[in-house]
Design a protein around this motif. Structure first.
Motif, short mmCIF file in Angstrom:
data_model
loop_
_atom_site.label_atom_id
_atom_site.label_comp_id
_atom_site.label_asym_id
_atom_site.label_seq_id
_atom_site.Cartn_x
_atom_site.Cartn_y
_atom_site.Cartn_z
N THR A 184 68.81 28.78 70.23
CA THR A 184 69.26 29.03 69.09
C THR A 184 70.19 30.30 69.04
O THR A 184 70.29 30.82 70.06
N LEU A 185 70.78 30.26 67.84
CA LEU A 185 71.83 31.42 68.18
C LEU A 185 71.23 32.86 68.34
O LEU A 185 71.57 33.65 69.17
N GLU A 186 69.95 33.19 68.02
CA GLU A 186 69.12 34.39 67.97
C GLU A 186 68.95 34.31 69.49
O GLU A 186 68.99 35.47 70.19
N ASN A 189 72.05 34.84 71.52
CA ASN A 189 72.37 36.50 71.49
C ASN A 189 71.55 37.48 72.00
O ASN A 189 72.07 38.38 72.45
N SER A 210 73.26 20.29 72.36
CA SER A 210 73.31 20.60 70.96
C SER A 210 73.39 19.45 70.12
O SER A 210 74.01 18.44 70.58
N GLU A 214 75.82 21.87 65.31
CA GLU A 214 75.57 23.15 66.00
C GLU A 214 76.37 23.66 67.06
O GLU A 214 76.51 24.70 67.69
N GLU A 217 78.98 26.97 66.46
CA GLU A 217 78.54 28.29 66.54
C GLU A 217 77.74 28.48 67.93
O GLU A 217 77.57 29.70 68.23
N LYS A 218 77.47 27.69 68.71
CA LYS A 218 76.68 28.01 69.90
C LYS A 218 77.92 28.35 70.94
O LYS A 218 77.48 29.23 71.86
N GLU A 220 80.51 29.63 70.14
CA GLU A 220 80.93 31.09 69.72
C GLU A 220 80.06 32.11 70.08
O GLU A 220 80.40 33.30 70.57
N ALA A 221 78.66 31.74 69.92
CA ALA A 221 77.72 32.72 70.49
C ALA A 221 77.89 33.15 71.66
O ALA A 221 77.42 34.24 72.03
#
Length: 286
Positions: A184-186, A189, A210, A214, A217-218, A220-221
């Motif tokens: 997950t992004l969380e 990060n 993924s 998604e 955004e993954k 990018e993270a």
């Protein structure tokens, strides 16, 4: 703009390994030769594992003999799962990297390599020794790095513990692998900045799976965390067959290229050859 060049690891091996219809050796080589001309840092091109386990890649040594490395700086990476595979791979001068999937989930390590985590650690030690003798570099994937579907205990401390152990053994490149697409992004990060900070003298990469929705955004993270090495595959083909969602595949390389271009990264890729590979992929991934 980053001070260290961003490394894209293109992964046709991961993309092809689960296909049921055998891809003719010459067609594999034609596809890989196109990808070699694009200019990626590394090509994860094949594996030296049991043909019973991965029949699609039983011809890796034969394919290797058909690759033209005379006009490329791209380095070749082969996956191995045991000592037998290591001994086969190190004898090929053209291979620069040996990749080993080291699972921090005991259940998956047994399923994937038919060995325990402790036995796999011994394999890594042997691999490091043989790599040193044959001028190769080991890449160890921390697979199930974002959790697992088996109920095995997972937290950041477990990730860091095994990273510590492997770096202490002499592993220079670690790739945090989201084997079943549950990152997950969380989690990205939280985990990546800590790993990159603690192991600042090691090369830390990421191998994400993924759904298409998604992917961006993954990417990018991961980029914002400071990572400089990312595994991906043309059109997002492949991924782990144990993922719960059929849409879960590799991160698409074209998404990575577009994102990094938008950030001003100098990738120096031959996009004409990339587009040729995109077209040819239609003959392979039917």
């Amino acid at each position: 703009m980053s001070e260290h060049k961003f490394k894209i690891v293109e992964c046709p091996r991961d993309a092809m390994q689960g296909l049921h219809n055998f891809i003719p050796t010459d067609l594999k080589a034609e596809y890989l030769n196109l990808l070699l001309q694009v200019g990626f840092d590394t090509l994860d091109f094949g594996s030296f594992v049991s043909p019973r386990a991965i029949p699609q890649l039983a011809d890796t040594a034969e394919v290797l003999g058909k690759l033209d490395l005379s006009t490329t700086n791209t380095k070749l990476l082969a996956i191995i799962a045991n000592l037998k595979g290591v001994k086969l791979a190190v004898n090929h001068e053209a291979i620069s990297y040996l990749g080993f999937p080291f699972s921090i989930s005991e259940t998956f390590q047994q399923r994937n390599t038919n060995s325990s985590i402790e036995q796999s650690l011994a394999t890594v030690e042997e691999m490091l020794s043989l790599c040193a003798k044959h001028n190769k570099t080991a890449v160890v994937y921390l697979s199930m790095g974002f959790g697992n579907p088996y109920g095995d205990e997972w937290n950041y401390e477990i990730v860091e513990k095994w990273a510590d152990v492997l770096v202490d053994k002499g592993v220079e490149i670690l790739s945090l692998a989201d084997t079943v697409g549950i990152s997950t992004l969380e989690k990205i990060n939280e985990i990546l900045p800590k790993l990159l900070s603690k192991f600042s003298h090691s090369e830390i990469g990421i191998h994400l799976h993924s759904t298409p929705a998604e992917r961006f955004e993954k990417i990018e993270a991961a980029y914002n965390s400071g990572v400089k090495r990312i595994d991906s595959a043309l059109k997002g083909f492949g991924g782990c067959p144990m993922a719960a969602d059929d849409l879960t595949g590799n991160i698409a390389t074209e998404d990575v290229i577009n994102f990094l271009n938008s950030k001003g990264e100098n990738l120096n890729l031959n996009m004409a050859k990339w587009n040729e590979a995109m077209v040819l992929s239609g003959k392979i991934f039917r």
